[in-house]
Design an enzyme around this catalytic site. Structure first.
Site, PDB file in Angstrom:
ATOM      1  N   GLY A 197       0.690  -0.915  -0.493  1.00  0.00           N
ATOM      2  CA  GLY A 197      -0.114   0.211   0.209  1.00  0.00           C
ATOM      3  C   GLY A 197       1.258   1.476  -0.125  1.00  0.00           C
ATOM      4  O   GLY A 197       2.067   1.709  -0.163  1.00  0.00           O
ATOM      5  N   ASP A 216      12.918 -12.923  10.430  1.00  0.00           N
ATOM      6  CA  ASP A 216      14.350 -12.991   8.963  1.00  0.00           C
ATOM      7  C   ASP A 216      15.741 -12.930   9.466  1.00  0.00           C
ATOM      8  O   ASP A 216      16.686 -13.481   9.843  1.00  0.00           O
ATOM      9  CB  ASP A 216      14.046 -12.163   8.136  1.00  0.00           C
ATOM     10  CG  ASP A 216      13.145 -13.400   6.912  1.00  0.00           C
ATOM     11  OD1 ASP A 216      12.563 -13.732   7.381  1.00  0.00           O
ATOM     12  OD2 ASP A 216      13.216 -12.647   6.052  1.00  0.00           O
ATOM     13  N   GLY A 225      13.382 -17.126   5.354  1.00  0.00           N
ATOM     14  CA  GLY A 225      14.842 -16.119   5.042  1.00  0.00           C
ATOM     15  C   GLY A 225      15.378 -14.853   3.886  1.00  0.00           C
ATOM     16  O   GLY A 225      15.792 -16.056   2.452  1.00  0.00           O
ATOM     17  N   LEU A 261       3.036 -20.834   8.696  1.00  0.00           N
ATOM     18  CA  LEU A 261       3.695 -22.098  10.342  1.00  0.00           C
ATOM     19  C   LEU A 261       4.494 -20.841  10.807  1.00  0.00           C
ATOM     20  O   LEU A 261       4.294 -20.943  12.070  1.00  0.00           O
ATOM     21  CB  LEU A 261       3.457 -23.339   9.756  1.00  0.00           C
ATOM     22  CG  LEU A 261       2.820 -23.926   9.361  1.00  0.00           C
ATOM     23  CD1 LEU A 261       2.868 -25.589   8.825  1.00  0.00           C
ATOM     24  CD2 LEU A 261       1.641 -24.062  10.319  1.00  0.00           C
TER      25      LEU A 261
HETATM   26  O1  F6P Z   1      10.353 -10.666   5.846  1.00  0.00           O
HETATM   27  C1  F6P Z   1      10.133 -11.481   6.167  1.00  0.00           C
HETATM   28  C2  F6P Z   1       8.966 -12.846   5.870  1.00  0.00           C
HETATM   29  O2  F6P Z   1       8.971 -13.619   6.559  1.00  0.00           O
HETATM   30  C3  F6P Z   1      10.400 -13.152   4.318  1.00  0.00           C
HETATM   31  O3  F6P Z   1      10.708 -14.314   5.486  1.00  0.00           O
HETATM   32  C4  F6P Z   1       9.699 -13.786   3.715  1.00  0.00           C
HETATM   33  O4  F6P Z   1       9.433 -13.081   2.429  1.00  0.00           O
HETATM   34  C5  F6P Z   1       7.915 -13.002   3.604  1.00  0.00           C
HETATM   35  O5  F6P Z   1       8.097 -12.106   4.922  1.00  0.00           O
HETATM   36  C6  F6P Z   1       7.120 -12.991   3.132  1.00  0.00           C
HETATM   37  O6  F6P Z   1       6.169 -12.177   3.084  1.00  0.00           O
HETATM   38  P1  F6P Z   1       4.228 -12.178   2.830  1.00  0.00           P
HETATM   39  O7  F6P Z   1       3.851 -13.164   3.988  1.00  0.00           O
HETATM   40  O8  F6P Z   1       3.799 -10.826   2.382  1.00  0.00           O
HETATM   41  O9  F6P Z   1       4.453 -13.782   1.950  1.00  0.00           O
END
Ligand code: F6P
Length: 361
Positions: free
Chosen positions: A76, A140, A183, A285
């Site tokens: 957003g 991460d 990650g 998870l």
């Molecule tokens: O930044 C944290 C994270 O868990 C990343 O490891 C991952 O790529 C991302 O979030 C996933 O985000 P979303 O839930 O928006 O797909």
């Protein structure tokens, strides 16, 4: 004089967000201050404003509850990062609108709880003259300025348990099992869980891998009479001269969705070795459920420190853990540094010492 502070959660959810909210509201209450929760991420600051009072009586059960009672957003108008190193300056009108929202709520300060993206926005608020302090959140564990972010320990716990469970099938069926964990730029979850869960191969974004190195490890194990192999791969791992595997096309104002490296690796390994290979994507998870005791403690320390920074008018700071102390560090320094797994650090060294394949030898 009593203050009125706001708290907002931004970016992906993670275990411990509610524990931080509780710690901030409790520490503020002890000082005779009022805490207002901003609902739905930064958008909640704009008209029509979305808020939720966080009176002392409202805080029961928050220490252990997953997710965020305030809601969150990682897309957003308030998206400042669309990739590492790619910084987007928020438009001036949006900052002005935010200031109007801030003033009409009568806020003396705002606590921003978020990862790299949300903290980058907090820094822009600070430069615009809004009194903010940050709390570093991300499973991460890649935010600079702190030795650990909250949410990370809970994610590692989840990934380690998954490895323990997958071990049974790998061993019983003599298979290659590939666990894909989160990650994006940093392999912290993969390397911690891989070491704790007894993985044979750990692939992380910091060390581009060669397929023949992984195949070599599987063959070596076969020769030793070990007819199964456990592999952990971070979603952001990539082969030498290759790229990330993405799950969806690029979307405006948000980071590319990663995912799929586990399945592609399993297929390649099955073809190359003739052994059955399966992959599991741990996905969200890792971001759900109750925080571990380590995270609950860290969140509580972070929340208490955020309130102290406000009392000291130390704005533009982020709370950070040094290993022994909770301190304030400039937000600017924290967002400028991506904290990745050092190739010459203790984790990589330990993995190599045990003969764990990292895909580069
Ligand atoms: O930044 C944290 C994270 O868990 C990343 O490891 C991952 O790529 C991302 O979030 C996933 O985000 P979303 O839930 O928006 O797909």
């Amino acid at each position: 004089m009593g203050k009125r502070i706001g708290i907002v959660t931004g970016g992906g959810d993670c275990p411990g967000l509610n524990a931080v909210i509780r710690a901030v509201a409790k520490s503020a209450w002890r000082r005779g201050w009022e805490t207002i929760g901003i609902v739905g991420g930064y958008e909640g600051l704009l008209a029509p404003q979305c808020t939720r009072p966080l009176a002392y009586q409202e805080l029961d059960g928050l220490l252990v509850r997953g997710g965020t009672i305030l809601g969150t957003a990682n897309r957003g108008r308030f998206s400042a990062k669309v990739g590492h190193g790619e910084m987007r300056q928020l438009p001036r009108e949006l900052l002005e609108e935010t200031r109007r929202g801030f003033d009409s709520l009568g806020l003396d300060a705002l606590v921003t709880v978020g990862g790299d993206g949300s903290l980058t926005i907090a820094q822009q608020f600070h430069e615009f003259g809004l009194p903010v302090v940050g709390v570093p959140k991300t499973i991460d564990n890649d935010v600079g300025g702190t030795v650990v972010t909250f949410g990370f320990d809970s994610a590692v716990h989840c990934a380690t348990e998954a490895l323990d469970r997958l071990h049974s099938t790998a061993e019983s069926h003599q298979r290659i099992m590939v666990l894909e964990v989160m990650g994006r730029y940093a392999g912290w979850i993969a390397i911690y869980a891989g070491i704790a869960g007894g993985a044979d191969v750990i692939l992380i974004p910091e060390i581009p891998y060669r397929l023949d190195s992984v195949i070599g490890k599987i063959r070596d194990r076969e020769q030793q009479g070990k007819h199964y192999t456990m592999i952990v791969v971070a979603e952001g791992a990539r082969p030498e001269n290759g790229d990330f595997v993405t799950a969806a096309g690029a979307q405006a104002n948000r980071e590319t969705r990663l995912g799929g490296i586990g399945a592609s690796l399993a297929a390649q390994l099955e073809q190359a070795t003739g052994k059955e290979a399966r992959s599991v994507v741990l996905g969200h998870l890792q971001r759900g459920g109750s925080p571990t005791n380590m995270d609950r403690t860290l969140c509580t320390m972070f929340g208490a420190k955020a309130v102290e920074l406000i009392a000291e008018q130390a704005f533009g700071q982020m709370v950070a853990f040094t290993g022994t102390h909770i301190v304030g560090v400039p937000l600017r320094d924290a967002i400028g540094t991506l904290r990745t797994v050092p190739r010459d650090g203790a984790y990589v060294w330990t993995a190599r010492s045990l003969g764990i394949c990292l895909g580069d030898h």
